[in-house]
Design an enzyme around this catalytic site. Structure first.
Site, PDB file in Angstrom:
ATOM      1  N   ASP A  17       1.017  -1.194  -0.087  1.00 49.47           N
ATOM      2  CA  ASP A  17      -0.108  -0.022  -0.024  1.00 49.47           C
ATOM      3  C   ASP A  17       0.788   1.012   0.039  1.00 49.47           C
ATOM      4  OD1 ASP A  17      -2.344  -1.743   0.057  1.00 49.47           O
ATOM      5  OD2 ASP A  17      -2.618  -1.244   2.439  1.00 49.47           O
ATOM      6  N   MET A  18       0.383   2.368  -0.641  1.00 48.70           N
ATOM      7  CA  MET A  18       1.007   3.497  -0.679  1.00 48.70           C
ATOM      8  C   MET A  18       1.424   4.059   0.833  1.00 48.70           C
ATOM      9  SD  MET A  18      -0.349   7.292  -2.496  1.00 48.70           S
ATOM     10  CE  MET A  18       0.665   8.627  -2.191  1.00 48.70           C
TER      11      MET A  18
END
Length: 223
Positions: free
Chosen positions: A67-68
């Site tokens: 995930d970012m």
């Protein structure tokens, strides 16, 4: 020696993303929180870990994503055959990923398992949700590591046996212990209690794509 990737934003702790390992078959990079793994839509989302790794090793190909908001270890293949082998290792659950998180509250001494099916929450994308009817089987194992850095929090070691999108974040939210700093799933006060999502992919173990020999890498937890 780790090779720093030039021009990277840091994760709030002064830790630029860096290449921890590179050979002719694979690359392991340490991603800072807030950086995409692959390009997104729009000119403002073209800066990402894969582009930065490819600026040094043009043959690097993505195998999996973080995930970012999550920091930590991400492996790249060098060439299509190595990508195929690494992808097969992930699909065959030959890869072991270990994360560290700080959660709100205390889930108890553990160890424990969270076995809840997950599916996309389509009206609220990119959120995911527990869905007993349509969700895919999803399993997370956890171990209590001690108190967290803010009052009322606990540090956990996590192992996602499956690899669903946002699995760790949704599973912990579902048992009443959201990850501190999680702007998608935690209550507002818990999300605001940290400058970032306190989730880090700190250990990666897999069979080397060329030799099949077990290899492992570690990344220091930045919170």
């Amino acid at each position: 020696m780790a090779a720093s990737i030039g021009g990277l934003s840091n994760d709030g702790q002064g830790r630029p993303a860096c290449i921890l390992h590179a050979d002719v078959h694979c690359i392991v990079a340490d991603k800072p929180a807030g950086l995409l793994c692959v390009p997104g839509r729009g000119d403002d989302k073209q800066d990402c870990l894969s582009a930065r790794v490819q600026s040094i090793h043009p043959d690097a190909l993505i195998v999996h994503r973080l995930d970012m908001a999550t920091s930590g270890l991400c492996v790249f293949a060098r060439g299509l055959e190595m990508q195929r082998r690494l992808s097969a290792a992930f699909a065959g659950r030959e890869v072991r990923k270990t994360y560290e998180a700080v959660v709100w509250g205390d889930p108890g001494p553990g160890p424990g398992e969270i076995d809840l099916p997950l599916a996309a929450d389509w009206p609220n994308r990119p959120r995911q949700k527990v869905d007993a009817q349509h969700g895919k089987p999803s399993l997370t194992r956890w171990w209590r590591e001690g108190p967290g850095p803010v009052a009322g929090s606990t540090r956990l070691r996590l192992e996602p046996v499956t690899g669903r999108s946002h699995q760790l974040r949704v599973h912990l939210m579902a048992i009443g212990h959201p990850i501190v700093g999680d702007s998608l799933y935690a209550p507002e006060a818990v999300a605001a209690a940290a400058p970032r999502l306190w989730l880090h992919a700190g250990r990666l173990e897999l069979p080397h794509p060329a030799t099949g020999e077990p290899v492992a890498w570690h990344s220091r937890v930045p919170f």
